[in-house]
Write an enzyme that holds these catalytic residues in place. Structure first.
Site, PDB file in Angstrom:
ATOM      1  N   SER A  52       0.826  -1.201   0.000  1.00  0.00           N
ATOM      2  CA  SER A  52       0.000   0.000   0.000  1.00  0.00           C
ATOM      3  C   SER A  52       0.862   1.253   0.000  1.00  0.00           C
ATOM      4  O   SER A  52       0.501   2.272  -0.594  1.00  0.00           O
ATOM      5  CB  SER A  52      -0.971   0.013   1.186  1.00  0.00           C
ATOM      6  OG  SER A  52      -0.285  -0.145   2.410  1.00  0.00           O
ATOM      7  N   GLU A  53       2.050   1.204   0.650  1.00  0.00           N
ATOM      8  CA  GLU A  53       2.988   2.323   0.607  1.00  0.00           C
ATOM      9  C   GLU A  53       4.426   1.845   0.724  1.00  0.00           C
ATOM     10  O   GLU A  53       4.701   0.784   1.317  1.00  0.00           O
ATOM     11  CB  GLU A  53       2.726   3.346   1.723  1.00  0.00           C
ATOM     12  CG  GLU A  53       1.532   4.241   1.519  1.00  0.00           C
ATOM     13  CD  GLU A  53       0.329   3.794   2.313  1.00  0.00           C
ATOM     14  OE1 GLU A  53      -0.756   4.368   2.124  1.00  0.00           O
ATOM     15  OE2 GLU A  53       0.470   2.864   3.122  1.00  0.00           O
ATOM     16  N   VAL A  54       5.323   2.655   0.178  1.00  0.00           N
ATOM     17  CA  VAL A  54       6.771   2.507   0.352  1.00  0.00           C
ATOM     18  C   VAL A  54       7.300   3.877   0.746  1.00  0.00           C
ATOM     19  O   VAL A  54       6.861   4.899   0.206  1.00  0.00           O
ATOM     20  CB  VAL A  54       7.448   2.022  -0.944  1.00  0.00           C
ATOM     21  CG1 VAL A  54       8.975   1.970  -0.773  1.00  0.00           C
ATOM     22  CG2 VAL A  54       6.921   0.658  -1.364  1.00  0.00           C
ATOM     23  N   HIS A  83       0.655   4.079   8.795  1.00  0.00           N
ATOM     24  CA  HIS A  83       1.572   2.958   9.020  1.00  0.00           C
ATOM     25  C   HIS A  83       2.953   3.195   8.404  1.00  0.00           C
ATOM     26  O   HIS A  83       3.957   2.729   8.960  1.00  0.00           O
ATOM     27  CB  HIS A  83       0.922   1.627   8.575  1.00  0.00           C
ATOM     28  CG  HIS A  83       1.339   1.098   7.248  1.00  0.00           C
ATOM     29  ND1 HIS A  83       0.791   1.530   6.060  1.00  0.00           N
ATOM     30  CD2 HIS A  83       2.247   0.145   6.923  1.00  0.00           C
ATOM     31  CE1 HIS A  83       1.339   0.865   5.061  1.00  0.00           C
ATOM     32  NE2 HIS A  83       2.226   0.021   5.553  1.00  0.00           N
TER      33      HIS A  83
END
Length: 311
Positions: A52-54, A83
């Site tokens: 979902s994210e980096v 997160h």
């Protein structure tokens, strides 16, 4: 004789956030030293991971801060997310140094949404997680019609509980549509409909990011323990196992609805159950003078993988 140029590479760490158990919680990839990467490379790396994210960590512009942190989904850069900040603080806090400085228990990240403060959690001297303070005050609106929510989640309209509030967009740095469902069974039955999300995005598109939906149901006997799910198919995130920014925004909004002029509320949000990646997000909200002030989210983390990316 053929000569080969050396392959440039960057190191990465992946962590599972909002959990004490490896291979649960929400996956995050962190590039602890992203110097030398351009925007296109960052986006390509985020797309390759498919999380979902980096996050990409750079030296701070203000030497009084710890680092500059850029956050990418598989499709775009975003100004803030929960997160990724908790997980990045965990990763950096376990390093011997951050751009030449030894980390202490309080970190400050420069992000598009503002400066994010993080306090490390420790057990027996080891960093186990973090608590972050959201960078922006609560913003509310617009209200979203029940039919749009029902279509996006593929649930009947009467599964949406409007007794406490109508579906509405809220944000403390990243916008989400939030809606309460009647019970956990209705929540578990929800499924994202991409066509409906595309229609909702045309009608309710936020200035930052695309239309994302955070659904929740209250636990019987404890109004401050919630079960939640988050769908963002337009960001190539069909479902997210833990969404700190949405949890913080929803919690701040629920506290804003209370009649109390001043109150401190601690909430626990359980997410990712239907995905087999149970996450526990702890949220604290303070309200003073009738206005929601400090909102923070906390959780545990565990390291999953380390490696390098060839570029």
């Amino acid at each position: 004789m053929t000569s080969f140029s050396p392959v440039h590479s960057v190191d990465y760490v992946t962590v599972d956030v909002f959990t004490e158990d490896r291979f649960a919680g929400n996956q995050l990839a962190v590039i602890p030293d992203a110097r030398g990467l351009n925007d296109q490379q960052m986006q390509a790396i985020a797309t390759e991971f498919g999380y979902s994210e980096v996050t990409f960590v750079l030296p701070p512009e203000n030497p009084g801060n710890t680092a500059r942190v850029r956050i990418f989904t598989p499709t775009m850069e975003i100004p803030f997310a929960g997160h990724p900040n908790v997980g990045t603080a965990f990763v950096l806090g376990r390093q011997a140094e951050i751009f030449g400085r030894v980390p202490d228990n309080h970190l400050r990240f420069e992000e598009r949404a503002g400066v994010v403060e993080a306090a490390l959690s420790r057990a027996d001297g080891a960093v186990t997680g973090a608590r972050i303070v959201v960078p922006r005050p609560l913003s509310i609106g617009p209200t979203i019609d029940v039919e749009t929510i029902a279509a996006c989640a593929m649930v009947p309209s009467d599964a949406i509980d409007t007794g406490n509030h109508a579906p509405v967009r809220v944000s403390v740095g990243l916008p989400f549509a939030v809606a309460e469902l009647t019970d956990v069974a209705a929540l578990s039955a929800a499924r994202p409909n991409v066509t409906a999300f595309e229609a909702a995005n045309k009608r309710y598109k936020p200035d930052e990011d695309s239309f994302s939906l955070f659904l929740y149901a209250r636990s019987t006997g404890n109004p401050w323990r919630l079960r939640a799910r988050m769908f963002a198919p337009l960001d190539n995130v069909i479902e997210d196992p833990a969404t700190g920014s949405a949890s913080a925004a929803l919690s701040a909004y629920l506290v804003s609805l209370l009649p109390d002029d001043a109150i401190d509320v601690d909430l626990t949000i359980e997410q990712g159950v239907e995905m087999g990646r149970r996450s526990i997000i702890e949220v604290s909200v303070s309200k003073n003078g009738g206005t929601v002030g400090k909102t923070s989210i906390a959780g545990a983390c565990v390291t999953a993988m380390r490696g390098s990316i060839a570029l």
